[in-house]
Design an enzyme around this catalytic site. Sequence first.
Site, PDB file in Angstrom:
ATOM      1  N   ASN A  89       0.818  -1.223   0.000  1.00  0.00           N
ATOM      2  CA  ASN A  89       0.000   0.000   0.000  1.00  0.00           C
ATOM      3  C   ASN A  89       0.850   1.270   0.000  1.00  0.00           C
ATOM      4  O   ASN A  89       0.686   2.165   0.824  1.00  0.00           O
ATOM      5  CB  ASN A  89      -0.990   0.008   1.177  1.00  0.00           C
ATOM      6  CG  ASN A  89      -0.312   0.006   2.536  1.00  0.00           C
ATOM      7  OD1 ASN A  89       0.847  -0.393   2.656  1.00  0.00           O
ATOM      8  ND2 ASN A  89      -1.016   0.464   3.554  1.00  0.00           N
ATOM      9  N   ASP A 149      -3.314  -5.726   1.676  1.00  0.00           N
ATOM     10  CA  ASP A 149      -3.352  -5.371   3.101  1.00  0.00           C
ATOM     11  C   ASP A 149      -3.645  -3.890   3.343  1.00  0.00           C
ATOM     12  O   ASP A 149      -3.129  -3.013   2.660  1.00  0.00           O
ATOM     13  CB  ASP A 149      -2.053  -5.723   3.813  1.00  0.00           C
ATOM     14  CG  ASP A 149      -2.175  -5.403   5.285  1.00  0.00           C
ATOM     15  OD1 ASP A 149      -3.016  -6.021   5.940  1.00  0.00           O
ATOM     16  OD2 ASP A 149      -1.473  -4.491   5.754  1.00  0.00           O
ATOM     17  N   HIS A 176      -6.134  -9.621   4.366  1.00  0.00           N
ATOM     18  CA  HIS A 176      -6.509  -8.731   5.474  1.00  0.00           C
ATOM     19  C   HIS A 176      -8.004  -8.963   5.676  1.00  0.00           C
ATOM     20  O   HIS A 176      -8.829  -8.460   4.917  1.00  0.00           O
ATOM     21  CB  HIS A 176      -6.202  -7.282   5.077  1.00  0.00           C
ATOM     22  CG  HIS A 176      -6.728  -6.250   6.021  1.00  0.00           C
ATOM     23  ND1 HIS A 176      -5.904  -5.424   6.763  1.00  0.00           N
ATOM     24  CD2 HIS A 176      -7.981  -5.899   6.338  1.00  0.00           C
ATOM     25  CE1 HIS A 176      -6.649  -4.611   7.499  1.00  0.00           C
ATOM     26  NE2 HIS A 176      -7.922  -4.872   7.259  1.00  0.00           N
ATOM     27  N   ASN A 275      -5.725  -1.395  13.069  1.00  0.00           N
ATOM     28  CA  ASN A 275      -6.588  -2.255  12.262  1.00  0.00           C
ATOM     29  C   ASN A 275      -5.877  -3.583  12.007  1.00  0.00           C
ATOM     30  O   ASN A 275      -4.825  -3.577  11.370  1.00  0.00           O
ATOM     31  CB  ASN A 275      -6.888  -1.538  10.931  1.00  0.00           C
ATOM     32  CG  ASN A 275      -7.724  -2.386   9.991  1.00  0.00           C
ATOM     33  OD1 ASN A 275      -7.953  -3.569  10.232  1.00  0.00           O
ATOM     34  ND2 ASN A 275      -8.163  -1.795   8.899  1.00  0.00           N
ATOM     35  N   ASP A 302       3.280  -6.011  11.468  1.00  0.00           N
ATOM     36  CA  ASP A 302       2.355  -4.990  10.936  1.00  0.00           C
ATOM     37  C   ASP A 302       2.845  -3.590  11.319  1.00  0.00           C
ATOM     38  O   ASP A 302       2.055  -2.691  11.616  1.00  0.00           O
ATOM     39  CB  ASP A 302       0.911  -5.228  11.398  1.00  0.00           C
ATOM     40  CG  ASP A 302      -0.090  -4.399  10.590  1.00  0.00           C
ATOM     41  OD1 ASP A 302       0.314  -3.797   9.563  1.00  0.00           O
ATOM     42  OD2 ASP A 302      -1.268  -4.346  10.981  1.00  0.00           O
TER      43      ASP A 302
END
Length: 427
Positions: A89, A149, A176, A275, A302
Amino acid sequence: MTMTKWVIRGARPLGAGPADITMTDGTITAAASEPGAQVLDAAGLVALPGLVDLHTHLSEPGREAAETIETGTLAAALGGFTAVHAMANTDPVADTAGVTEQIWRLGRAAGHCDVQPVGAVTVGLVGSRLAELGAMAESAARVRVFSDDGRCVSDAVLMRRALEYVKAFDGVIAQHAQEPRLTEGAQMNEGVASGRLGLVGWPAVAEEAIIARDCLLAAHVGSALHICHVSTAGSVEIIRWAKSKGWRVTAEVTPHHLLLTDDLVAGYDPVYKVNPPLRTAADVAGLREGLADGTIDCVATDHAPHPVEDKETEWAVAAFGMTGLETALRVVQEAVVDTGLLDWAQVADRMSARPAAIGRLSGHGQPLAPGSPANLVLYDPQARSAVDPATHASRSRNSPFAGLTLPGQVVATFLRGRPTVLDGKPA
Ligand SMILES: [Zn+2]
């Protein structure tokens, strides 16, 4: 090319009794000593194979205010990692061979740890058509893990096609798991705490429903599915069931989900906004148990850096995400080693061997034995200190562990026989 020789004296490989480790030209050798070798006294330090992170947000290209490949990989090395998977991302999104090769090359240039790009599943992460998975797999970056993700591949047909597509080159789809309709406007875990605080809840079923669906899809097409950041005890149950069927399903848990609960949201400090959200103590117990019995294959950070202006704002508008590379091993020690659930050999399995296998990284996750690439971390489990994000190499400061006293200290990290970290500092 200069010969690099190191002898690590008296370390405790996987926490066992003291032994010397000799490294010559990037490989662990059986030699007891090496003329001209540099010697590192490692008495009392646990030696583990270099850690591998399946889930890192390095934020470059496009979000360099949060992190760069240089700062993020240095943070990784300081955390004991020798390889990280960089999530897709970025801006532009890593959905082409060109962008994934660019990230791979920037990682090589930085040199602090290996950077393995993750490719997007769908073009632009928008979930409408498949990205060029084959071209990314064939590129110099040799992408094997694909993920949108940050967003869920919620369309079941697209998910099925992606799972089918990656079979050709032994790829894996990392999901995800977040059912979008069930989490519209969601701000924190749905439960007692969200009711009290008046924040829109994020039900466990939104994660569990997607995991159940995707396990069934992966079994149906005979492909490999990886579940990102499992956060509920119910998810662990579903994955345990899928594995009992012999399906090719793997899963990860983050350090923060192994230690923190949704009670922390009570002060509305967005450093705890993440998240998937922090869950309940019962979920934390289920996640620890799942990691201990192998239902959850690995720990993945993460690591999600954000600039101050995106985090130090009111809860509702703050960004989701926490940094984690520099604290991961310490949090794992606190949550599952010092509590007696995992020994150091199991930590090596969950933080090096298994993530390397899931990420298809043949040069990482190998045993600390002659012939293996000399990727290792030396760690002092007796150390104890408060976490101070101001001292971190990451460009961002959004650590939920700030101020918390944790055990452990990464003393040295070696990447193919070359130190990236010595004496707890960049080498
Ligand atoms: Zn995610």
